[in-house]
Design a protein around this motif. Structure first.
Motif, PDB file in Angstrom:
ATOM      1  N   PRO A   1      40.413   7.616  53.975  1.00 43.83           N
ATOM      2  CA  PRO A   1      39.177   7.367  54.696  1.00 43.83           C
ATOM      3  C   PRO A   1      39.068   6.500  55.871  1.00 43.83           C
ATOM      4  O   PRO A   1      38.361   6.496  56.948  1.00 43.83           O
ATOM      5  N   PHE A   2      40.080   5.459  55.659  1.00 43.41           N
ATOM      6  CA  PHE A   2      40.331   4.403  57.033  1.00 43.41           C
ATOM      7  C   PHE A   2      40.735   5.328  58.202  1.00 43.41           C
ATOM      8  O   PHE A   2      40.351   4.802  59.419  1.00 43.41           O
ATOM      9  N   LYS A   3      41.731   6.121  58.168  1.00 42.66           N
ATOM     10  CA  LYS A   3      42.444   7.078  59.137  1.00 42.66           C
ATOM     11  C   LYS A   3      41.064   7.923  59.542  1.00 42.66           C
ATOM     12  O   LYS A   3      40.926   8.115  60.747  1.00 42.66           O
TER      13      LYS A   3
ATOM     14  N   SER B   1      50.912  -1.228  47.135  1.00 46.09           N
ATOM     15  CA  SER B   1      49.840  -1.314  48.233  1.00 46.09           C
ATOM     16  C   SER B   1      49.219  -2.615  47.884  1.00 46.09           C
ATOM     17  O   SER B   1      49.155  -3.225  46.962  1.00 46.09           O
ATOM     18  N   GLY B   2      48.752  -3.093  49.204  1.00 50.11           N
ATOM     19  CA  GLY B   2      47.861  -4.632  49.174  1.00 50.11           C
ATOM     20  C   GLY B   2      47.750  -4.863  50.444  1.00 50.11           C
ATOM     21  O   GLY B   2      47.955  -4.554  51.474  1.00 50.11           O
ATOM     22  N   ARG B   3      46.705  -5.833  50.374  1.00 50.54           N
ATOM     23  CA  ARG B   3      46.077  -6.587  51.537  1.00 50.54           C
ATOM     24  C   ARG B   3      47.025  -7.245  52.329  1.00 50.54           C
ATOM     25  O   ARG B   3      47.816  -7.890  51.684  1.00 50.54           O
ATOM     26  N   LYS B   4      46.826  -7.493  53.554  1.00 46.50           N
ATOM     27  CA  LYS B   4      47.688  -8.621  54.217  1.00 46.50           C
ATOM     28  C   LYS B   4      46.881 -10.088  54.091  1.00 46.50           C
ATOM     29  O   LYS B   4      45.720  -9.769  53.937  1.00 46.50           O
ATOM     30  N   ILE B   5      47.509 -10.945  54.364  1.00 44.45           N
ATOM     31  CA  ILE B   5      47.009 -12.278  54.591  1.00 44.45           C
ATOM     32  C   ILE B   5      47.542 -12.866  55.866  1.00 44.45           C
ATOM     33  O   ILE B   5      48.556 -13.090  55.977  1.00 44.45           O
ATOM     34  N   PRO B   6      46.424 -13.175  56.675  1.00 43.23           N
ATOM     35  CA  PRO B   6      45.070 -12.959  56.609  1.00 43.23           C
ATOM     36  C   PRO B   6      44.717 -11.543  56.469  1.00 43.23           C
ATOM     37  O   PRO B   6      45.618 -10.735  56.795  1.00 43.23           O
ATOM     38  N   ARG B   7      43.650 -11.187  56.050  1.00 41.87           N
ATOM     39  CA  ARG B   7      43.121 -10.047  55.752  1.00 41.87           C
ATOM     40  C   ARG B   7      42.824  -9.079  57.282  1.00 41.87           C
ATOM     41  O   ARG B   7      41.916  -8.906  57.691  1.00 41.87           O
ATOM     42  N   THR B   8      44.110  -8.640  57.753  1.00 38.17           N
ATOM     43  CA  THR B   8      44.015  -7.966  58.978  1.00 38.17           C
ATOM     44  C   THR B   8      44.371  -6.566  58.805  1.00 38.17           C
ATOM     45  O   THR B   8      44.278  -5.795  59.759  1.00 38.17           O
ATOM     46  N   GLY B   9      44.668  -6.040  57.663  1.00 34.93           N
ATOM     47  CA  GLY B   9      44.998  -4.800  57.276  1.00 34.93           C
ATOM     48  C   GLY B   9      45.721  -4.726  55.859  1.00 34.93           C
ATOM     49  O   GLY B   9      45.271  -5.380  55.064  1.00 34.93           O
ATOM     50  N   GLY B  10      46.671  -3.788  55.707  1.00 35.35           N
ATOM     51  CA  GLY B  10      47.328  -3.612  54.506  1.00 35.35           C
ATOM     52  C   GLY B  10      48.828  -2.881  54.634  1.00 35.35           C
ATOM     53  O   GLY B  10      49.185  -2.602  55.725  1.00 35.35           O
TER      54      GLY B  10
ATOM     55  N   ASN C   1      36.082   1.364  48.808  1.00 38.31           N
ATOM     56  CA  ASN C   1      35.951   2.080  47.557  1.00 38.31           C
ATOM     57  C   ASN C   1      36.509   3.525  47.838  1.00 38.31           C
ATOM     58  O   ASN C   1      37.312   3.890  46.942  1.00 38.31           O
ATOM     59  N   ALA C   2      36.131   4.306  48.886  1.00 34.51           N
ATOM     60  CA  ALA C   2      36.775   5.548  49.102  1.00 34.51           C
ATOM     61  C   ALA C   2      38.264   5.526  49.483  1.00 34.51           C
ATOM     62  O   ALA C   2      39.164   6.079  48.864  1.00 34.51           O
ATOM     63  N   HIS C   3      38.481   4.359  50.134  1.00 41.10           N
ATOM     64  CA  HIS C   3      39.979   4.111  50.388  1.00 41.10           C
ATOM     65  C   HIS C   3      40.773   3.888  49.170  1.00 41.10           C
ATOM     66  O   HIS C   3      42.056   4.435  48.711  1.00 41.10           O
ATOM     67  N   ILE C   4      40.173   2.908  48.117  1.00 36.37           N
ATOM     68  CA  ILE C   4      41.019   2.996  46.807  1.00 36.37           C
ATOM     69  C   ILE C   4      40.924   4.147  45.980  1.00 36.37           C
ATOM     70  O   ILE C   4      42.081   4.400  45.416  1.00 36.37           O
ATOM     71  N   GLU C   5      40.074   5.029  46.252  1.00 35.94           N
ATOM     72  CA  GLU C   5      40.053   6.283  45.391  1.00 35.94           C
ATOM     73  C   GLU C   5      41.363   7.111  46.084  1.00 35.94           C
ATOM     74  O   GLU C   5      42.089   7.589  45.175  1.00 35.94           O
ATOM     75  N   PHE C   6      41.341   7.212  47.272  1.00 32.38           N
ATOM     76  CA  PHE C   6      42.574   7.731  47.877  1.00 32.38           C
ATOM     77  C   PHE C   6      44.035   7.241  47.477  1.00 32.38           C
ATOM     78  O   PHE C   6      44.745   7.764  47.097  1.00 32.38           O
ATOM     79  N   LEU C   7      44.227   6.034  47.444  1.00 32.40           N
ATOM     80  CA  LEU C   7      45.311   5.363  46.857  1.00 32.40           C
ATOM     81  C   LEU C   7      45.579   5.520  45.616  1.00 32.40           C
ATOM     82  O   LEU C   7      46.754   5.847  45.092  1.00 32.40           O
ATOM     83  N   ASN C   8      44.410   5.425  44.586  1.00 30.25           N
ATOM     84  CA  ASN C   8      44.680   5.974  43.203  1.00 30.25           C
ATOM     85  C   ASN C   8      45.031   7.591  43.123  1.00 30.25           C
ATOM     86  O   ASN C   8      46.295   7.706  42.205  1.00 30.25           O
ATOM     87  N   GLU C   9      44.567   8.386  43.931  1.00 29.34           N
ATOM     88  CA  GLU C   9      45.184   9.838  44.070  1.00 29.34           C
ATOM     89  C   GLU C   9      46.643   9.779  44.318  1.00 29.34           C
ATOM     90  O   GLU C   9      47.310  10.542  43.827  1.00 29.34           O
ATOM     91  N   GLN C  10      47.131   8.948  45.347  1.00 29.23           N
ATOM     92  CA  GLN C  10      48.544   9.150  45.450  1.00 29.23           C
ATOM     93  C   GLN C  10      49.540   8.275  44.675  1.00 29.23           C
ATOM     94  O   GLN C  10      50.522   8.797  44.536  1.00 29.23           O
ATOM     95  N   TYR C  11      48.885   7.290  43.900  1.00 30.18           N
ATOM     96  CA  TYR C  11      49.861   6.838  42.755  1.00 30.18           C
ATOM     97  C   TYR C  11      49.766   7.866  41.715  1.00 30.18           C
ATOM     98  O   TYR C  11      50.956   7.971  41.087  1.00 30.18           O
TER      99      TYR C  11
ATOM    100  N   GLU D   1      33.308  -6.064  57.780  1.00 24.79           N
ATOM    101  CA  GLU D   1      32.162  -5.336  57.180  1.00 24.79           C
ATOM    102  C   GLU D   1      32.063  -3.712  57.264  1.00 24.79           C
ATOM    103  O   GLU D   1      31.617  -3.232  56.331  1.00 24.79           O
ATOM    104  N   LYS D   2      32.713  -3.151  58.248  1.00 23.49           N
ATOM    105  CA  LYS D   2      32.958  -1.843  58.579  1.00 23.49           C
ATOM    106  C   LYS D   2      33.869  -1.237  57.468  1.00 23.49           C
ATOM    107  O   LYS D   2      33.664  -0.376  56.838  1.00 23.49           O
ATOM    108  N   ILE D   3      34.995  -1.955  57.356  1.00 32.59           N
ATOM    109  CA  ILE D   3      36.125  -1.747  56.471  1.00 32.59           C
ATOM    110  C   ILE D   3      35.624  -1.679  54.974  1.00 32.59           C
ATOM    111  O   ILE D   3      35.745  -0.769  54.176  1.00 32.59           O
ATOM    112  N   ASP D   4      34.804  -2.711  54.718  1.00 37.09           N
ATOM    113  CA  ASP D   4      34.236  -2.858  53.312  1.00 37.09           C
ATOM    114  C   ASP D   4      33.342  -1.717  53.031  1.00 37.09           C
ATOM    115  O   ASP D   4      33.328  -1.224  51.864  1.00 37.09           O
ATOM    116  N   GLN D   5      32.802  -1.002  53.726  1.00 39.78           N
ATOM    117  CA  GLN D   5      31.841   0.346  53.747  1.00 39.78           C
ATOM    118  C   GLN D   5      32.810   1.164  53.211  1.00 39.78           C
ATOM    119  O   GLN D   5      32.216   2.328  52.311  1.00 39.78           O
ATOM    120  N   PHE D   6      33.934   1.478  53.713  1.00 40.42           N
ATOM    121  CA  PHE D   6      34.984   2.605  52.990  1.00 40.42           C
ATOM    122  C   PHE D   6      35.808   2.161  52.316  1.00 40.42           C
ATOM    123  O   PHE D   6      36.762   2.887  51.858  1.00 40.42           O
TER     124      PHE D   6
END
Length: 95
Positions: A67-69, A38-47, A20-30, A13-18
């Motif tokens: 933003p996650f950092k 990049s991508g999520r781990k399965i199960p969703r414990t990180g990436g 969109n900002a994390h995705i913007e960060f990723l987009n800038e780096q791409y 729930e806390k991860i999901d709050q950030f």
């Protein structure tokens, strides 16, 4: 080349709050050419992030902008490796 292994330190729930900002960060780096995949781990414990920046210190500076950092939501493990074999589409990585 680097593998960045993110492990969440908090509830999703806390991860999901950030997210969109994390995705913007990723987009800038791409766009900057710093990240290859990049991508999520399965199960969703990180990436996982694959990066081709020149040095570990440069990558650590980039990670500090995530933003996650910034919000201490994830632990980051940076693993450096030298690709000795790739598929034809990724031959440029070995140059």
């Amino acid at each position: 080349m680097f593998i960045v292994n993110l492990t969440y330190k908090t509830q999703l729930e806390k991860i999901d709050q950030f997210l969109n900002a994390h995705i913007e960060f990723l987009n800038e780096q791409y766009e900057s050419g710093n990240f290859l995949a990049s991508g999520r781990k399965i199960p969703r414990t990180g990436g996982i992030i694959l990066s081709n920046v020149a040095s570990k210190s440069e990558l650590e500076k980039i990670i500090k902008k995530d933003p996650f950092k910034k919000n201490e939501l994830a632990h980051y493990e940076v693993i450096e490796f030298v690709p000795s074999k790739t598929c034809d589409e990724l031959k440029f990585l070995m140059a």
